[in-house]
Design a protein around this motif. Structure first.
Motif, PDB file in Angstrom:
ATOM      1  N   MET B   1       0.735  -1.242  -0.044  1.00 43.47           N
ATOM      2  CA  MET B   1       0.044   0.099  -0.016  1.00 43.47           C
ATOM      3  C   MET B   1       0.730   1.267  -0.087  1.00 43.47           C
ATOM      4  SD  MET B   1      -2.931  -0.179  -0.535  1.00 43.47           S
ATOM      5  CE  MET B   1      -3.489  -1.726  -0.831  1.00 43.47           C
ATOM      6  N   ILE B   2       2.032   1.076   0.725  1.00 37.14           N
ATOM      7  CA  ILE B   2       2.979   2.343   0.672  1.00 37.14           C
ATOM      8  C   ILE B   2       3.615   2.684  -0.642  1.00 37.14           C
ATOM      9  CG2 ILE B   2       5.063   3.216   1.607  1.00 37.14           C
ATOM     10  CD1 ILE B   2       4.709   1.332   4.113  1.00 37.14           C
ATOM     11  N   ALA B   3       3.867   1.474  -1.188  1.00 35.26           N
ATOM     12  CA  ALA B   3       4.213   1.527  -2.802  1.00 35.26           C
ATOM     13  C   ALA B   3       3.223   2.275  -3.455  1.00 35.26           C
ATOM     14  CB  ALA B   3       4.682   0.390  -3.402  1.00 35.26           C
ATOM     15  N   THR B   4       2.073   1.617  -3.422  1.00 36.84           N
ATOM     16  CA  THR B   4       0.815   2.382  -4.392  1.00 36.84           C
ATOM     17  C   THR B   4       0.863   3.690  -4.130  1.00 36.84           C
ATOM     18  OG1 THR B   4      -0.446   0.293  -3.935  1.00 36.84           O
ATOM     19  CG2 THR B   4      -1.778   2.121  -4.682  1.00 36.84           C
ATOM     20  N   ILE B   5       0.754   4.220  -2.950  1.00 41.59           N
ATOM     21  CA  ILE B   5       0.569   5.741  -2.662  1.00 41.59           C
ATOM     22  C   ILE B   5       1.862   6.531  -2.941  1.00 41.59           C
ATOM     23  CG2 ILE B   5       0.196   7.416  -0.787  1.00 41.59           C
ATOM     24  CD1 ILE B   5      -1.323   5.348   0.637  1.00 41.59           C
ATOM     25  N   ALA B   6       3.041   5.930  -3.032  1.00 41.85           N
ATOM     26  CA  ALA B   6       4.336   6.761  -3.354  1.00 41.85           C
ATOM     27  C   ALA B   6       4.086   6.728  -4.899  1.00 41.85           C
ATOM     28  CB  ALA B   6       5.414   5.878  -2.745  1.00 41.85           C
ATOM     29  N   ALA B   7       3.884   5.595  -5.467  1.00 46.85           N
ATOM     30  CA  ALA B   7       3.798   5.818  -7.048  1.00 46.85           C
ATOM     31  C   ALA B   7       2.782   6.813  -7.388  1.00 46.85           C
ATOM     32  CB  ALA B   7       3.276   4.441  -7.728  1.00 46.85           C
ATOM     33  N   LYS B   8       1.738   6.913  -6.452  1.00 49.24           N
ATOM     34  CA  LYS B   8       0.653   7.763  -7.154  1.00 49.24           C
ATOM     35  C   LYS B   8       1.244   9.299  -7.027  1.00 49.24           C
ATOM     36  CE  LYS B   8      -2.559  10.649  -4.738  1.00 49.24           C
ATOM     37  NZ  LYS B   8      -2.618  11.184  -3.738  1.00 49.24           N
ATOM     38  N   GLU B   9       1.602   9.479  -5.745  1.00 51.80           N
ATOM     39  CA  GLU B   9       2.439  10.875  -5.612  1.00 51.80           C
ATOM     40  C   GLU B   9       3.411  11.156  -6.745  1.00 51.80           C
ATOM     41  OE1 GLU B   9       1.425  13.150  -3.458  1.00 51.80           O
ATOM     42  OE2 GLU B   9       0.016  11.997  -2.652  1.00 51.80           O
ATOM     43  N   LEU B  10       4.348  10.218  -7.095  1.00 53.68           N
ATOM     44  CA  LEU B  10       5.288  10.404  -7.992  1.00 53.68           C
ATOM     45  C   LEU B  10       4.603  10.665  -9.520  1.00 53.68           C
ATOM     46  CD1 LEU B  10       8.107   7.891  -7.131  1.00 53.68           C
ATOM     47  CD2 LEU B  10       8.498  10.298  -7.482  1.00 53.68           C
ATOM     48  N   LYS B  11       3.724   9.824  -9.727  1.00 55.72           N
ATOM     49  CA  LYS B  11       2.878  10.047 -11.033  1.00 55.72           C
ATOM     50  C   LYS B  11       2.079  11.285 -11.189  1.00 55.72           C
ATOM     51  CE  LYS B  11       1.231   5.402 -12.165  1.00 55.72           C
ATOM     52  NZ  LYS B  11       0.499   4.556 -12.177  1.00 55.72           N
ATOM     53  N   GLN B  12       1.509  11.929 -10.076  1.00 55.45           N
ATOM     54  CA  GLN B  12       1.057  13.035 -10.064  1.00 55.45           C
ATOM     55  C   GLN B  12       2.073  14.379 -10.079  1.00 55.45           C
ATOM     56  OE1 GLN B  12      -1.692  13.055  -6.234  1.00 55.45           O
ATOM     57  NE2 GLN B  12      -3.051  13.701  -7.337  1.00 55.45           N
ATOM     58  N   LEU B  13       3.100  13.975  -9.583  1.00 54.61           N
ATOM     59  CA  LEU B  13       4.357  15.075  -9.779  1.00 54.61           C
ATOM     60  C   LEU B  13       4.716  15.246 -11.104  1.00 54.61           C
ATOM     61  CD1 LEU B  13       7.008  14.858  -6.871  1.00 54.61           C
ATOM     62  CD2 LEU B  13       5.959  16.890  -7.580  1.00 54.61           C
ATOM     63  N   PHE B  14       4.995  13.904 -11.517  1.00 56.03           N
ATOM     64  CA  PHE B  14       5.740  13.869 -13.176  1.00 56.03           C
ATOM     65  C   PHE B  14       4.546  14.207 -14.244  1.00 56.03           C
ATOM     66  CE2 PHE B  14       9.301  11.963 -10.997  1.00 56.03           C
ATOM     67  CZ  PHE B  14      10.355  12.884 -11.657  1.00 56.03           C
ATOM     68  N   GLY B  15       3.237  14.252 -13.832  1.00 56.73           N
ATOM     69  CA  GLY B  15       1.961  14.269 -14.549  1.00 56.73           C
ATOM     70  C   GLY B  15       1.895  15.952 -14.765  1.00 56.73           C
ATOM     71  N   SER B  16       2.397  16.821 -13.829  1.00 58.79           N
ATOM     72  CA  SER B  16       2.355  18.201 -14.003  1.00 58.79           C
ATOM     73  C   SER B  16       3.648  18.824 -14.232  1.00 58.79           C
ATOM     74  CB  SER B  16       1.904  18.536 -12.616  1.00 58.79           C
ATOM     75  OG  SER B  16       2.863  18.490 -11.644  1.00 58.79           O
ATOM     76  N   PRO B  17       3.916  20.193 -14.610  1.00 59.57           N
ATOM     77  CA  PRO B  17       5.066  20.588 -15.155  1.00 59.57           C
ATOM     78  C   PRO B  17       6.103  20.787 -13.801  1.00 59.57           C
ATOM     79  CG  PRO B  17       3.231  21.835 -15.964  1.00 59.57           C
ATOM     80  CD  PRO B  17       2.640  20.759 -14.923  1.00 59.57           C
ATOM     81  N   LEU B  18       5.211  20.774 -12.771  1.00 58.53           N
ATOM     82  CA  LEU B  18       6.068  21.175 -11.598  1.00 58.53           C
ATOM     83  C   LEU B  18       7.511  20.196 -11.573  1.00 58.53           C
ATOM     84  CD1 LEU B  18       6.107  22.627  -8.737  1.00 58.53           C
ATOM     85  CD2 LEU B  18       5.075  20.656  -7.789  1.00 58.53           C
ATOM     86  N   ALA B  19       7.327  18.866 -11.675  1.00 59.07           N
ATOM     87  CA  ALA B  19       8.606  18.068 -11.506  1.00 59.07           C
ATOM     88  C   ALA B  19       9.698  18.360 -12.492  1.00 59.07           C
ATOM     89  CB  ALA B  19       8.175  16.614 -11.561  1.00 59.07           C
ATOM     90  N   TRP B  20       9.112  18.598 -13.789  1.00 62.27           N
ATOM     91  CA  TRP B  20      10.131  18.915 -14.820  1.00 62.27           C
ATOM     92  C   TRP B  20      10.895  20.270 -14.450  1.00 62.27           C
ATOM     93  CZ3 TRP B  20      10.982  14.409 -17.112  1.00 62.27           C
ATOM     94  CH2 TRP B  20       9.703  13.425 -16.950  1.00 62.27           C
ATOM     95  N   ILE B  21      10.102  21.176 -14.280  1.00 60.16           N
ATOM     96  CA  ILE B  21      10.596  22.606 -14.170  1.00 60.16           C
ATOM     97  C   ILE B  21      11.631  22.477 -12.884  1.00 60.16           C
ATOM     98  CG2 ILE B  21       9.945  24.800 -13.121  1.00 60.16           C
ATOM     99  CD1 ILE B  21       8.891  24.648 -16.104  1.00 60.16           C
ATOM    100  N   THR B  22      11.145  21.819 -11.877  1.00 56.83           N
ATOM    101  CA  THR B  22      12.063  21.975 -10.554  1.00 56.83           C
ATOM    102  C   THR B  22      13.357  20.983 -11.072  1.00 56.83           C
ATOM    103  OG1 THR B  22      10.192  21.558  -9.402  1.00 56.83           O
ATOM    104  CG2 THR B  22      12.106  21.182  -8.192  1.00 56.83           C
ATOM    105  N   LEU B  23      13.377  19.955 -11.716  1.00 56.90           N
ATOM    106  CA  LEU B  23      14.388  19.299 -12.258  1.00 56.90           C
ATOM    107  C   LEU B  23      15.346  19.877 -13.142  1.00 56.90           C
ATOM    108  CD1 LEU B  23      13.256  15.390 -12.843  1.00 56.90           C
ATOM    109  CD2 LEU B  23      14.703  16.259 -10.891  1.00 56.90           C
TER     110      LEU B  23
END
Lengths: 247, 246
Positions: B1-23
Motif C-alpha cells: 500500500m505504501i508503494a501504491t501511494i508513493a507511486a501515485k504521488e510520483l505520477k502526480q508530480l511527473f504528470g504536472s510541469p512542477l517536477a520537470w521545471i524543478t528538475l
C-alpha cells in the motif's frame, strides 16, 4: 433475509460536535441485496452517519460491524467490504478515468492479475468506457459522479454507501444514475442519502428518517405510509421531520 | 500500500510541469555552480600542489556542490511538500484514502517516500555531475559517499517536516511558509546558538556539516532518523485528528 448475516450493522451510534449532538443512538441493519434510503433535512445527521459507517469519522459511542467485522477494532479488514461515495466525489482532476480507477482498485487491494478486468467491467457498468482516457477534470458533472460511483464499486464491496449521488445533476443524468443504483442494489447492499423523495420511494426497500440526529422512522416505505396515513412519502416526511422548528 | 501511494504521488508530480521545471531549474543552477567550482579548482591547482597535504577535487568541488544542493533542497522541499496533504484536504480527496483499507501509517509513509524519491532524483543528478570528474582524475569515494548519505538523510528530514506542516492545514501556501520557517529555523539554530550545546545539537546544519566533512557518526545518523520518525508520527497523529474531530 433475516437469517442471513447482515452486511452492515450499527448499534447505538452517537456523535457530538462540541456540545451539539449530531447523531443520537442510531441503530441500523442492512442485509445483502437491500437498498436503504437515508432521509432527513439538511443538518439532520445523514452525512455524519455515512462518514462514521465508512470509517471517515470516529463514532462518539456505539459499534459498527461490516460483514461481521468490527470497523473500529479492525478497520482495514472491514473497509475491504465497503465502498463510499462522499457528497463531494474524491477525484483527482489531473488523472485519466482509467488511471484513477486503477489507483482506486489497488488502494482497495484488487489483485494485480484481476485489475484490468475489474477496471474494464466497472467502466462498462458505469457507462464510462467512452471517456476512459479523458482527464477527470475535463468531464461533465454527470460523468464525474459516475467516476465517483465507479471508484466505490470497483472492488465489488458488500456494502456501497452513496451520499446524495444525484445532487446537482440534470434530469437525464439523474435517470441514468438511478438506473445504475437500481442495478447495484441487485448485487450489493446499498445505503443512499437523498433529498428527492420519489427517488427514495422508487429505489429503496427501506428508509431511515433522521430528524436532528434522532431516528424518527426506520422500516419499509409501505409501513411508513400506513403508519402516517398519508398518500405520499413526501407528506410522511414533512409530517415526521417538519414538526417544530427543524433547522 | 505504501508503494501504491508513493507511486501515485510520483505520477502526480511527473504528470504536472512542477517536477520537470524543478528538475530543469535545479540542474541548471547546480551545473553553473559546479563549472564555476571546477574552474576555481583548476586555477588554484598550481598553488595547491605546493601544499604538504592539499585538498583534493572531491573536497574542493564535490563537497561544495552537495552544499549547494542542500541549500536548494531547503528552499524547494517545502514547496513540493505543501500539496501532499493540504491539497487533498482542500480538494476533498482524503475520503478516498480514509475509506480504503489503508492505515494512516501507510498513507503517511507512502506520501513521504513519494517525495523523498523525487528529492533523491535531484541528488542523483548532482552525483552524476560529480562522477563526470572521474574522466580527468580520482575521486575520494569515502568523502563522496559520506556527502551522499548526508544529503539523502537531510532530504528525508525536510520531506518529513514538510509533510507534517502539510498535515496541519487545508491551505498549501500556509503549509509551505510554515515549513520554510521551521526548516530555516532548524538550519540556522547552529549559527544563532554558537555556544549552547543542546541547541547546537538540534540544528540540521550542524549534523549535516559533520557528515559532509566525512565523519559518518552514528549520533548524527540517529539524529536524522529520530527527526524523520518524529515528524512522520506527528503527521499521522494529525491525520487521525481529522477522523476523530471531524
Amino acid at each position: 433475509m433475516a437469517e442471513l448475516l447482515p452486511s452492515l450493522r450499527a448499534r447505538n451510534l452517537s456523535r457530538c460536535y462540541g456540545k451539539r449532538m449530531a447523531l443520537e443512538a442510531l441503530d441500523l441493519e442492512l442485509h445483502p441485496g437491500e437498498v436503504m434510503g437515508l432521509l432527513g433535512q439538511n443538518g439532520a445527521g445523514k452525512s455524519t452517519t455515512m462518514r462514521m459507517l465508512t470509517g471517515n469519522l470516529a463514532p462518539g459511542s456505539g459499534s459498527i460491524e461490516v460483514c461481521g467485522i468490527d470497523l473500529c477494532k479492525n478497520p482495514e479488514a472491514a473497509k475491504m467490504h465497503l465502498g463510499y461515495l462522499p457528497e463531494i466525489p474524491p477525484l483527482y482532476q489531473e488523472m485519466t478515468v482509467s488511471g484513477f480507477l486503477r489507483l482506486a482498485a489497488s488502494l482497495h487491494r484488487v489483485p494485480k492479475s484481476g485489475m484490468t478486468v475489474a477496471v474494464a467491467q466497472t467502466l462498462q457498468r458505469c457507462d464510462l468506457t467512452g471517456v476512459s482516457k479523458r482527464l477527470i477534470g475535463n468531464l461533465s458533472k454527470g460523468y464525474r459522479q459516475r467516476v465517483g460511483i465507479a471508484q466505490a464499486i470497483i472492488h465489488s464491496p458488500a456494502v456501497v454507501i452513496l451520499d446524495e449521488p444525484t445532487a446537482g445533476l440534470d434530469p437525464l443524468q439523474i435517470r441514468e444514475i438511478r438506473a445504475l443504483i437500481a442495478e447495484l442494489g441487485r448485487s450489493h447492499s446499498v445505503i443512499l442519502s437523498t433529498h428527492f423523495l420519489p427517488e427514495a420511494e422508487a429505489l429503496c426497500n427501506r428508509v431511515l428518517i433522521l430528524r436532528r440526529g434522532r431516528t424518527v422512522f426506520s422500516g419499509q416505505v409501505s409501513d411508513l405510509l400506513k403508519q402516517c396515513t398519508d398518500d405520499t412519502l413526501e407528506d410522511c416526511f414533512v409530517r415526521l421531520t417538519g414538526q417544530g422548528n427543524a433547522t | 500500500m505504501i508503494a501504491t501511494i508513493a507511486a501515485k504521488e510520483l505520477k502526480q508530480l511527473f504528470g504536472s510541469p512542477l517536477a520537470w521545471i524543478t528538475l530543469g531549474v535545479l540542474q541548471g543552477i547546480l551545473a553553473w555552480l559546479f563549472l564555476n567550482q571546477v574552474d576555481a579548482f583548476l586555477g588554484l591547482q598550481a598553488q595547491l600542489s605546493l601544499l604538504v597535504n592539499p585538498p583534493g577535487v572531491t573536497e574542493m568541488v564535490v563537497a561544495p556542490l552537495y552544499w549547494a544542493t542542500a541549500l536548494l533542497l531547503l528552499a524547494i522541499t517545502p514547496i513540493l511538500a505543501m500539496r501532499l496533504i493540504a491539497e487533498e484536504r482542500r480538494n476533498h480527496t482524503l475520503p478516498l484514502l480514509f475509506s480504503a483499507p489503508v492505515s494512516l501509517r501507510d498513507i503517511v509513509l507512502g506520501k513521504f517516500f513519494g517525495l523523498w524519491i523525487f528529492l533523491c532524483l535531484i541528488v542523483i543528478l548532482a552525483t552524476l555531475m560529480a562522477f563526470s570528474l572521474r574522466m580527468g582524475g580520482q575521486l575520494d569515494m569515502g568523502l563522496l559517499l559520506a556527502n551522499q548519505a548526508g544529503i539523502v538523510l537531510l532530504a528525508a528530514c525536510l520531506a518529513a517536516l514538510g509533510l507534517y506542516f502539510s498535515a496541519l492545514t487545508a491551505h498549501p501556501a500556509v503549509a509551505a511558509i510554515s515549513s520554510i520557517g521551521a526548516s530555516l529555523g532548524l538550519w540556522l539554530l547552529d549559527i544563532v546558538t554558537k555556544d549552547l550545546g543542546l541547541w547546537h545539537a538540534l540544528s540540521l546544519l550542524w549534523h549535516f556539516e559533520r557528515i559532509s566533512r566525512g565523519f559518518l557518526n552514528s549520533a548524527d545518523i540517529a539524529y536524522f532518523l529520530l527527526f524523520i520518525l518524529t515528524f512522520l508520527t506527528l503527521a499521522a497523529r494529525r491525520l487521525d485528528q481529522d477522523r476523530v474531530c471531524g
